[in-house]
Motif scaffolding. Structure first.
Motif, mmCIF file in Angstrom:
data_model
loop_
_atom_site.group_PDB
_atom_site.id
_atom_site.type_symbol
_atom_site.label_atom_id
_atom_site.label_comp_id
_atom_site.label_asym_id
_atom_site.label_seq_id
_atom_site.Cartn_x
_atom_site.Cartn_y
_atom_site.Cartn_z
ATOM 1 N N THR A 199 0.809 -1.223 0.000
ATOM 2 C CA THR A 199 0.000 0.000 0.000
ATOM 3 C C THR A 199 0.843 1.274 0.000
ATOM 4 O OG1 THR A 199 -0.094 -0.041 2.421
ATOM 5 C CG2 THR A 199 -1.883 -1.155 1.222
ATOM 6 N N GLN A 200 2.119 1.122 -0.233
ATOM 7 C CA GLN A 200 2.995 2.303 -0.198
ATOM 8 C C GLN A 200 2.631 3.298 -1.290
ATOM 9 O OE1 GLN A 200 5.180 2.976 2.095
ATOM 10 N NE2 GLN A 200 5.820 4.918 1.130
ATOM 11 N N VAL A 201 2.254 2.783 -2.448
ATOM 12 C CA VAL A 201 1.881 3.661 -3.558
ATOM 13 C C VAL A 201 0.630 4.472 -3.197
ATOM 14 C CG1 VAL A 201 1.142 3.735 -5.976
ATOM 15 C CG2 VAL A 201 2.907 2.109 -5.261
ATOM 16 N N ALA A 202 -0.332 3.798 -2.549
ATOM 17 C CA ALA A 202 -1.572 4.484 -2.163
ATOM 18 C C ALA A 202 -1.283 5.594 -1.154
ATOM 19 C CB ALA A 202 -2.576 3.492 -1.592
ATOM 20 N N ARG A 203 -0.442 5.310 -0.176
ATOM 21 C CA ARG A 203 -0.161 6.316 0.845
ATOM 22 C C ARG A 203 0.540 7.538 0.235
ATOM 23 N NH1 ARG A 203 1.198 1.690 3.888
ATOM 24 N NH2 ARG A 203 3.429 2.103 3.660
ATOM 25 N N GLU A 204 1.485 7.258 -0.659
ATOM 26 C CA GLU A 204 2.183 8.379 -1.286
ATOM 27 C C GLU A 204 1.243 9.178 -2.171
ATOM 28 O OE1 GLU A 204 5.462 6.693 -3.314
ATOM 29 O OE2 GLU A 204 6.624 6.254 -1.480
ATOM 30 N N GLY A 205 0.360 8.463 -2.872
ATOM 31 C CA GLY A 205 -0.579 9.155 -3.749
ATOM 32 C C GLY A 205 -1.558 10.026 -2.962
ATOM 33 N N ILE A 206 -2.039 9.478 -1.846
ATOM 34 C CA ILE A 206 -2.959 10.258 -1.009
ATOM 35 C C ILE A 206 -2.266 11.510 -0.468
ATOM 36 C CG2 ILE A 206 -4.227 10.224 1.180
ATOM 37 C CD1 ILE A 206 -4.829 7.239 0.613
ATOM 38 N N GLU A 207 -1.033 11.360 -0.032
ATOM 39 C CA GLU A 207 -0.316 12.501 0.532
ATOM 40 C C GLU A 207 -0.090 13.584 -0.517
ATOM 41 O OE1 GLU A 207 1.329 14.845 3.367
ATOM 42 O OE2 GLU A 207 0.304 12.907 3.643
#
Length: 841
Positions: A199-207
Motif C-alpha cells: 500500500t505504499q503507492v496508495a499512501r504516497e498518492g494520497i499525501e
C-alpha cells in the motif's frame, strides 16, 4: 242569649290595599314612609272638613285593618317560604346525586387516561429503542458505505491515480470540493492505519493529492482575499475546515492583513511623543496624557476589529476561533511591541516615568478591551459550537474571556511576582532621596555623619523590631536603608541652614507622590494584592517622613538645646520645629485615614499590623516632641536662673549715694521680664490654645519658686524694699500678660510677700494675717523676715519668736493648730513647682 255581633271590619280603600302587597316591601323599605302613606288619606279628609279637633278613631281603624292585612300577608309568605325550602331540599338531594354520578364517571375517565398514557409511554420507549437501533444500523450502514468508498478510493490511489475523486472535484463544483475535503481527511486517517507493504503507492498518492488540494484551496483563498471576494473565501475556508481544521487559511488571512503589515512598519520607528511628555519624570508635575501614538493605535484597532468581526462572520464557518486568533495577534504583536517601546523610552528617563507610562497604558488598554467585548454580539460566540453542515467540532471561549486573558498576558511581564512593587518602592526611594537630599546632607555635615547614622539606626530598629517584621522588608527598602549607613554622596553637597529646617510644603509633596503611587497600584494590582502592597508603601513612607525627617529634626533640636550655654539667651527656634512636626503628623494621619486605611481593611492581619506601625510611629514622634519641649523649658529656666544670679548683694541694700528710686526695676529683673515677653511672643507663634497655657504655666510655676528662693538670699533695707516691690510688680506685670488665673494668684502672693519689707515692724502682725500671707505658716515666712536689716534692731525676731512659740509649745488651742496646718498647706500649694504634662494631641 244570642252572641254579640262582631263589628264589621273597616274597609280599606284600593290605594291602601295596594300598599299592603308584597311588592311594597321589596327593595329599599322605609317604615316612616309606609306610615305616612297609610295616614295620608285620613289627614287629607280632616283638612277638607276643616276640623280643628283631633279624632284618633280613623287612624286606629285604618291601622287595625292594615295590621290584619299584614298578618294575613305574613302567614301567606310563611307558607310560601316553607314550600320553597321543601323544594330546595329536593333539588339539593338531586344535585348531590348527580354530582356523585359524575364523579364516578370522571374516575373512570381518569383511569382510562392513565392506562392510555402508560400504553403510550410503552410505545414511546419501544419507538426510542427502535429509533436507536435504526440509528445504529444507519450509522453502521453509513460507515460501511463510507468504508467501501474509502477502500475504493484507496485502491484507486494504489493503482496510481483516483479518477473518481478527481471527477468529484471537477464535476460537482463547490459542493464536490467540500465533499472531497472530507474524504481526503478520512483517507489520511486510513493511510496511517493501513501499514501494509503493498500500500505504499496508495499512501504516497494520497499525501501528494492532499498537498495539491491544500495548495489549490489556499491559492484560491489568497486570490479571493486579494480581490475581496468573500463568497469564494467562505467556500475555501469551509473546504479547508473540513480538510484539516482550516488553520492554514486562517494564518494566511491574519498574516497578510493590511493592519499588521502597516503597524509592523510603524513599530520600527519611535512612537510619537507629545509636548507634555517632558513632565513625565517630574514627580511634582501633573501626570501628562498618554503618548498620542498609542491613542492612535488603539483607535485603529477599534475600527479594524469592528470591521473584521463582520467580515470574519461572513467568510469563516468558525468565526469565533478565527476572531480569537486575530485578537491574540493584535495584542501579541501590535500592542505588545508598541508598549515595549514606550516603556523602554520611559525607563530611560526615570523609574517614575516608567510607572506613570505603565499605568496610563494599562488604563487605556482596559478601555480598549471593554470596547472590543461589544463585538461578541456580531460573532455570536458560543462554547462547543458545531459548524453547520460539518463533522468538525470547534470549541471556543467566549470573547470576553479571550480579551481578559490577552490583557493579563500583556502585563504579566511587568506585574508578576514582586516586580511592580519593587519598581514602586524604587521610584519612591529615588524621589524621596532627591527631595530630602539637602536635609539629609545638612544633618550629616552639621551634626556629624556618625551621629546621624546612629540616630537613624536606633529609630529604624525600634520601629521594625517592635512590629516583628524585619524579615518582611522588601529588598529595595533594605538597600535604601543601607544607603544611609554609607552617606559618602552627601558629604560634598553644598547646604545652608535653611536646608536643615522642616517644611510642610515638602511633606505635602511627599504625601501627594505617595498617594499617586497608591492609586496607581490600585489600578494595576488585583484586589487580593492591594492590602499588602499598600502596607509596604506606607512602611516606606514611615521610613522617610518618620525616621529620616521628623525624628532626625527632633533629635537635632534636642542636641541643639542640650548644647546651649546657660550664660546666653536660649534659642526658641526648636519650638518652631515642634509646631511643624505637629502639622506634619496631622497631615500624615489624614493621609493614613483617607488613603491607606481603606485599602488594608480587606485583610485583617495587614490592617492590624499597619495600624500598630502607625500608632508606634505617632507615639515615638509625640514622645520626642514632648522631650524637646521639656528640654526647652529647662533651658529657659536655666537662663532665668542666670539672669537672677546677676543680682548684686547691694541691689536691695543700697548706699545713700546709690539710691535711685526713679528706675523701673533692677537690671536682672528687667532682663528676666524682657526675656519673658519675647518668650511669650514666640510661644504664641508656635503653639495655640491649651498648649500655650500649659507651656507658660510650667514656666510660671518654676519661675515663681525660683523667685521665692531668690529673695531669701539678699538683705533688704527700707529703701531696698521699695526697689524689691518694683521688681515684684514688674514680674507680676509680665506674668499677668499671659492671662493665666493660677499664675496670677501665685504672683499676687509674691507681691503681698514684698510688703513685709516695706511696713513698719509694729504693723507686721496685721500684714501677716491678711490676704495670701494669712494662709502661710509663720515658720515659712521667717526666712524672709530675717532678710530685713532691722530684723534685730526693731525686735522683729522677738515678735516672731513669740508668735512661733504660741504654736510650737502646744499652748495654743486646737483651732490654732488647725489654722497653722492650713497655712502650711497653702504655702506648699503656692510655692510648689508642680509641672503640667504637655501633649501634642
Amino acid at each position: 242569649m244570642a252572641p254579640p255581633r262582631m263589628p264589621r271590619p273597616y274597609e280599606l280603600n284600593p290605594d291602601l290595599k295596594a300598599t299592603l302587597r308584597v311588592e311594597s316591601f321589596q327593595g329599599t323599605f322605609s317604615s316612616k314612609a309606609f306610615i305616612e302613606k297609610l295616614s295620608s288619606g285620613i289627614i287629607a279628609t280632616r283638612i277638607k272638613e276643616n276640623s280643628n279637633t283631633f279624632d284618633p278613631k280613623p287612624f286606629i281603624r285604618t291601622f287595625e285593618s292594615s295590621l290584619e292585612e299584614l298578618e294575613k300577608l305574613a302567614s301567606k309568605m310563611q307558607k310560601h317560604t316553607i314550600e320553597l325550602e321543601r323544594e330546595t331540599q329536593k333539588e339539593e338531594l338531586a344535585f348531590k346525586k348527580q354530582v356523585k354520578e359524575l364523579g364516578l364517571g370522571f374516575d373512570d375517565v381518569q383511569s382510562s387516561l392513565e392506562s392510555l398514557e402508560s400504553r403510550i409511554s410503552e410505545v414511546g420507549s419501544t419507538a426510542i429503542r427502535i429509533g436507536e437501533k435504526l440509528e445504529t444500523a444507519d450509522s453502521q450502514r453509513a460507515r460501511a458505505v463510507l468504508s467501501k468508498k474509502l477502500m475504493e478510493y484507496f485502491m484507486q490511489f494504489n493503482e496510481g491515480r483516483c479518477p473518481t475523486l478527481e471527477s468529484l472535484m471537477t464535476q460537482q463544483g463547490l459542493d464536490g470540493q467540500i465533499e472531497a475535503a472530507r474524504i481526503l481527511r478520512q483517507l489520511a486517517i486510513l493511510a496511517k492505519e493501513v501499514d501494509l507493504p503493498d500500500t505504499q503507492v496508495a499512501r504516497e498518492g494520497i499525501e501528494k493529492f492532499r498537498e495539491q488540494f491544500e495548495t489549490d484551496m489556499l491559492s484560491s483563498f489568497d486570490k479571493a482575499y486579494r480581490h475581496a471576494d468573500p463568497k469564494v473565501m467562505a467556500h475555501c475556508a469551509k473546504a479547508l475546515l473540513e480538510f484539516n481544521g482550516g488553520h492554514s487559511c486562517v494564518q494566511i488571512y491574519v498574516n497578510q492583513h493590511d493592519f499588521f503589515m502597516l503597524h509592523s512598519k510603524v513599530n520600527e520607528s519611535t512612537p510619537v511623543e507629545g509636548p507634555d511628555q517632558e513632565n513625565l519624570a517630574n514627580p511634582v508635575a501633573a501626570i501628562p496624557p498618554i503618548d498620542a501614538g498609542l491613542i492612535k493605535l488603539y483607535d485603529d484597532i477599534r475600527t479594524t476589529v469592528e470591521q473584521e468581526a463582520e467580515i470574519i462572520s461572513m467568510v469563516f464557518p468558525n468565526p469565533a476561533a478565527v476572531f480569537q486568533v486575530f485578537i491574540q495577534r493584535v495584542f501579541g504583536q501590535s500592542i505588545q511591541q508598541f508598549i515595549e517601546t514606550l516603556l523602554e523610552r520611559a525607563q530611560a528617563k526615570s523609574t517614575l516615568a516608567y510607572l506613570r507610562t505603565l499605568s496610563s497604558i494599562h488604563e487605556q488598554t482596559v478601555l480598549l478591551v471593554e470596547d472590543l467585548k461589544k463585538c461578541e454580539d456580531t460573532l455570536k460566540v458560543g462554547v462547543n459550537t458545531n459548524v453547520k453542515g460539518s463533522n468538525v467540532s470547534v470549541t471556543t471561549q467566549p470573547l470576553a474571556q479571550t480579551l481578559d486573558r490577552c490583557l493579563d498576558d500583556l502585563f504579566v511581564p511587568y506585574l508578576e511576582s514582586d516586580r511592580y512593587q519593587e519598581k514602586e518602592l524604587q521610584s519612591l526611594c529615588e524621589i524621596y532621596d532627591s527631595m530630602l537630599a539637602k536635609f539629609t546632607a545638612y544633618q550629616l555635615q552639621r551634626r556629624g555623619g556618625n551621629k546621624f547614622r546612629a540616630i537613624i539606626t536606633r529609630t529604624f530598629n525600634q520601629i521594625i523590631d517592635s512590629s516583628n517584621n524585619r524579615q518582611s522588608l522588601p529588598p529595595v527598602v533594605q538597600e535604601n536603608f543601607a544607603t544611609v549607613k554609607n552617606p559618602e554622596k552627601y558629604q560634598n553637597m553644598q547646604v545652608s541652614d535653611d536646608d536643615g529646617n522642616l517644611s510642610v510644603e515638602v511633606v505635602i509633596k511627599l504625601l501627594k507622590i505617595h498617594a499617586e503611587s497608591v492609586v496607581r497600584s490600585v489600578g494595576l494590582l488585583p484586589v487580593s494584592g492591594r492590602p499588602k502592597n499598600t502596607a509596604v508603601l506606607f512602611q516606606l513612607l514611615n521610613d522617610y517622613i518618620g525616621m529620616r525627617y521628623i525624628d532626625a529634626a527632633l533629635d537635632s533640636a534636642l542636641e541643639d538645646l542640650s548644647a546651649m550655654d546657660p550664660k546666653f539667651p536660649p534659642d526658641m527656634r526648636p519650638m518652631k520645629r515642634v509646631k511643624l512636626v505637629s502639622g506634619i503628623v496631622h497631615l500624615l494621619q489624614m493621609h493614613f485615614q483617607t488613603t491607606i486605611l481603606p485599602l488594608t481593611v480587606p485583610s485583617p492581619q495587614v490592617y492590624r499590623e499597619t495600624v500598630i506601625q502607625k500608632n508606634k510611629l505617632m507615639a515615638n514622634v509625640e514622645f520626642k516632641a514632648n522631650a524637646t519641649i521639656q528640654k526647652e523649658i529647662d533651658v529657659i529656666l536655666a537662663w532665668l536662673e542666670t539672669c537672677l544670679s546677676r543680682q548684686r548683694r547691694t541691689d536691695f541694700k543700697p548706699k545713700d549715694d546709690e539710691i535711685d528710686l526713679t528706675g523701673l526695676a533692677t537690671k536682672p529683673c528687667m532682663d528676666c521680664c524682657e526675656f519673658l515677653r519675647r518668650m511669650y511672643d514666640m510661644i504664641r507663634k508656635y503653639f495655640d490654645g491649651k498648649n500655650i497655657e500649659m507651656f507658660c504655666t510650667e514656666i510660671g510655676i518654676a519661675f515663681h519658686g525660683m523667685l521665692l528662693e531668690h529673695f531669701k538670699k539678699f538683705s533688704i533695707s527700707p529703701v531696698g524694699g521699695v526697689l524689691l516691690t518694683k521688681d515684684i510688680a514688674k514680674y507680676q506685670e509680665s506674668v499677668k500678660a499671659w492671662n493665666i488665673p493660677s499664675l496670677n494668684e501665685r504672683f499676687e502672693m509674691l507681691r503681698q510677700l514684698g510688703n513685709v519689707f516695706l511696713v513698719k515692724p509694729e504693723i507686721l502682725p496685721s500684714v501677716l494675717n491678711e490676704g495670701y500671707l494669712a494662709k502661710v505658716d509663720f515658720k515659712s515666712l521667717y526666712p524672709y523676715l530675717q532678710m530685713r536689716v532691722d530684723f534685730k534692731t526693731s525686735k522683729i525676731d522677738k515678735l516672731f519668736e513669740k508668735l512661733n512659740l504660741s504654736v510650737a509649745d502646744g499652748s495654743g488651742s486646737s483651732s490654732g493648730n488647725a489654722n497653722t496646718a492650713s497655712r502650711m498647706a497653702a504655702l506648699e500649694d503656692l510655692t510648689g513647682a508642680k509641672f503640667l504634662s504637655y501633649s501634642m494631641r
